[in-house]
Write a protein that holds these residues in place. Structure first.
Motif, PDB file in Angstrom:
ATOM      1  N   LEU A 347     -14.433 -64.423 -87.615  1.00 54.09           N
ATOM      2  CA  LEU A 347     -15.402 -63.469 -87.650  1.00 54.09           C
ATOM      3  C   LEU A 347     -16.975 -63.984 -87.841  1.00 54.09           C
ATOM      4  CD1 LEU A 347     -15.527 -60.384 -88.208  1.00 54.09           C
ATOM      5  CD2 LEU A 347     -15.706 -60.845 -90.469  1.00 54.09           C
ATOM      6  N   ASP A 348     -16.916 -65.281 -88.325  1.00 55.19           N
ATOM      7  CA  ASP A 348     -18.469 -65.857 -88.431  1.00 55.19           C
ATOM      8  C   ASP A 348     -19.008 -66.353 -87.212  1.00 55.19           C
ATOM      9  OD1 ASP A 348     -18.539 -65.468 -91.382  1.00 55.19           O
ATOM     10  OD2 ASP A 348     -16.950 -67.037 -91.482  1.00 55.19           O
ATOM     11  N   ALA A 349     -17.966 -66.508 -86.226  1.00 53.13           N
ATOM     12  CA  ALA A 349     -18.519 -67.005 -84.921  1.00 53.13           C
ATOM     13  C   ALA A 349     -18.953 -65.789 -83.943  1.00 53.13           C
ATOM     14  CB  ALA A 349     -17.380 -67.863 -84.261  1.00 53.13           C
ATOM     15  N   TYR A 368     -10.118 -63.912 -84.520  1.00 54.23           N
ATOM     16  CA  TYR A 368      -9.375 -63.326 -85.598  1.00 54.23           C
ATOM     17  C   TYR A 368     -10.162 -63.185 -86.770  1.00 54.23           C
ATOM     18  CZ  TYR A 368      -5.421 -64.221 -82.516  1.00 54.23           C
ATOM     19  OH  TYR A 368      -4.356 -64.428 -81.453  1.00 54.23           O
ATOM     20  N   THR A 369     -10.349 -61.971 -87.143  1.00 51.92           N
ATOM     21  CA  THR A 369     -11.248 -61.434 -87.962  1.00 51.92           C
ATOM     22  C   THR A 369     -11.121 -61.974 -89.519  1.00 51.92           C
ATOM     23  OG1 THR A 369     -10.270 -59.308 -88.405  1.00 51.92           O
ATOM     24  CG2 THR A 369     -11.888 -59.624 -86.730  1.00 51.92           C
ATOM     25  N   HIS A 370      -9.896 -62.206 -90.018  1.00 53.39           N
ATOM     26  CA  HIS A 370      -9.802 -62.552 -91.436  1.00 53.39           C
ATOM     27  C   HIS A 370      -9.878 -64.086 -91.446  1.00 53.39           C
ATOM     28  CE1 HIS A 370      -8.271 -58.889 -93.385  1.00 53.39           C
ATOM     29  NE2 HIS A 370      -8.179 -58.583 -92.003  1.00 53.39           N
ATOM     30  N   LEU A 371     -10.010 -64.958 -90.324  1.00 54.09           N
ATOM     31  CA  LEU A 371      -9.954 -66.292 -90.401  1.00 54.09           C
ATOM     32  C   LEU A 371     -11.347 -66.899 -90.113  1.00 54.09           C
ATOM     33  CD1 LEU A 371      -6.606 -67.044 -88.026  1.00 54.09           C
ATOM     34  CD2 LEU A 371      -6.843 -66.363 -90.669  1.00 54.09           C
ATOM     35  N   HIS A 372     -11.498 -67.987 -90.873  1.00 53.09           N
ATOM     36  CA  HIS A 372     -12.692 -68.551 -90.833  1.00 53.09           C
ATOM     37  C   HIS A 372     -12.652 -69.843 -89.798  1.00 53.09           C
ATOM     38  CE1 HIS A 372     -15.022 -66.862 -93.969  1.00 53.09           C
ATOM     39  NE2 HIS A 372     -13.714 -66.908 -94.456  1.00 53.09           N
TER      40      HIS A 372
END
Length: 420
Positions: A347-349, A368-372
């Motif tokens: 998500l942060d990307a 993958y929205t739950h992964l950093h």
């Protein structure tokens, strides 16, 4: 329920924020997003901000969640929909709602629903318009790709032809005919090759053009002429970059007849004019690629429109039936749009990936929205894997699948990374 999401406030003003979702109403559904793939339409929305036709004028004070190619699981179902949907079910969404004459769509117009989020509230419009679609596949990323695949499905269905003396349009490409896909080895072009080779109605000749040898070579590796022949299709890849007269070269491949169907996958004037010039009698040209500029123009031969019955169509997105067909064909393994995916991230990307999308080579950026996770190209997994064992194993897994992202790779990633 708290969510983390990428919210759009204005031109290229994208922020990853955590905030509280409101409790769902009896006609709403709470859902968990697992994957969202980035689309060039996301870049256009960020680039235009409030001036975008789907983005609300007050986005600066009421930001929207970006992303419309997503897949996930239902968490809680409002009372009105309890008989139709249940917690734990997987879903995809048709974002083109066409609700009461508006252009409102998830990923552009709503405060609490969009693909670039961990949790969302699905509004009543989505269910009322039958746009919340069950998905029974093993891989979430394929559910995300159902929307772009539906655009391809819609393109093939929108082609049309006529018979002399009749005004009835026969929809679809000419079965056993000549099909050209111009600038056809980008992500949507690859998906179009997949559909042309594996759908029920197939061309006899499929010619795919581009001006990049490496991209053409990758396409040929993924969809070889030998595989196409097994499906009854003669497949030819053609680099038109150094051909003095590409129109003649393309028509020569048809014995001079020309193409019954031509799809233009890039908004480039010479390509549109090239496509027009290679149409056969009763040929249909589909301008697939959406231009950024509202004054985009190209010259067409209207003598041939009149005397040779040439047709011009344009498609933007697929309808809900196209989405259902996409999901069904992926669930059965008939289509595999993994060829579109070239990058994996979290998500942060998303913000910088969306803003810089035109300058990032490759195809779909799958988040993958739950992964950093940073945005990493699948082709770079081996290099990154020299210092990070996660990517070393992902590299091994994608190589098992001809260099493509896969269900196996997704399951490993989700099992190894701690969710946000």
């Amino acid at each position: 329920m708290k969510t983390r999401a990428v919210r759009l406030y204005g031109v290229n003003d994208l922020r990853v924020e955590e905030f509280e979702l409101p409790p769902i109403k009896e006609d709403e559904i709470l859902a968990k997003v697992i994957t969202n793939s980035i689309c060039m339409s996301d870049h256009k929305a960020a680039e235009q901000g409030a001036s975008h036709k789907r983005v609300p004028d007050d986005v600066a004070t009421n930001p929207i969640i970006l992303g419309h190619e997503f897949c996930g699981e239902i968490v809680e179902v409002g009372k009105k929909w309890a008989g139709k949907f249940k917690s734990g079910s997987r879903f995809s969404i048709q974002p083109a709602l066409n609700y009461q004459g508006t252009l409102d769509a998830p990923g552009y117009s709503f405060r609490y629903i969009g693909g670039d989020a961990t949790y969302i509230v699905i509004p009543h419009q989505v269910m009322e318009l039958d746009c919340l679609l069950p998905y029974e596949g093993d891989a979430f990323f394929l559910g995300s790709l159902a929307e772009p695949v539906s655009c391809i499905v819609g393109t093939f269905h929108a082609m049309y032809h006529t018979n002399a003396g009749s005004y009835v349009h026969e929809m679809g490409i000419v079965e056993g005919g000549n099909l050209a896909i111009i600038a056809g080895v980008g992500p949507m072009g690859l998906g179009s090759i997949d559909y042309a080779l594996h759908a029920e109605r197939k061309p006899g000749l499929l010619v795919v053009t581009d001006i990049d040898d490496a991209r053409l070579a990758r396409a040929s590796q993924l969809y070889s002429p030998q595989e196409a022949a097994k499906n009854g299709v003669k497949l030819v890849y053609l680099n038109t970059k150094n051909i003095a007269d590409p129109v003649s070269a393309l028509k020569d491949l048809t014995g001079g007849k020309g193409y019954d169907d031509v799809m233009v996958m890039a908004p480039v004037r010479p390509l549109v004019e090239q496509a027009d010039a290679i149409l056969a009698q009763d040929g249909c040209l589909n301008f697939f690629a959406g231009p950024n500029k509202s004054d985009f123009k190209a010259e067409l031969n209207f003598y041939d429109v009149h005397y040779s019955s040439h047709h011009i169509v344009g498609t933007s997105g697929g309808n809900t039936d196209d989405m259902r067909e996409s999901l069904a064909k992926m669930e059965k393994g008939i289509l595999n749009p993994a060829v579109m995916v070239t990058h994996i991230g979290g998500l942060d990307a998303v913000p910088q990936s969306v803003i810089n999308l035109p300058s990032i080579p490759g195809g779909k950026k799958l988040m993958y929205t739950h992964l950093h996770l940073p945005l990493v190209a699948i082709a770079d997994f081996a290099e990154v894997g020299k210092t990070d064992p996660l990517y070393a194993e992902l590299d091994r897994l994608v190589k098992k699948h001809n260099g493509l992202w896969s269900t196996e790779a997704e399951k490993y990633l989700l099992s190894q990374c701690k969710e946000d």
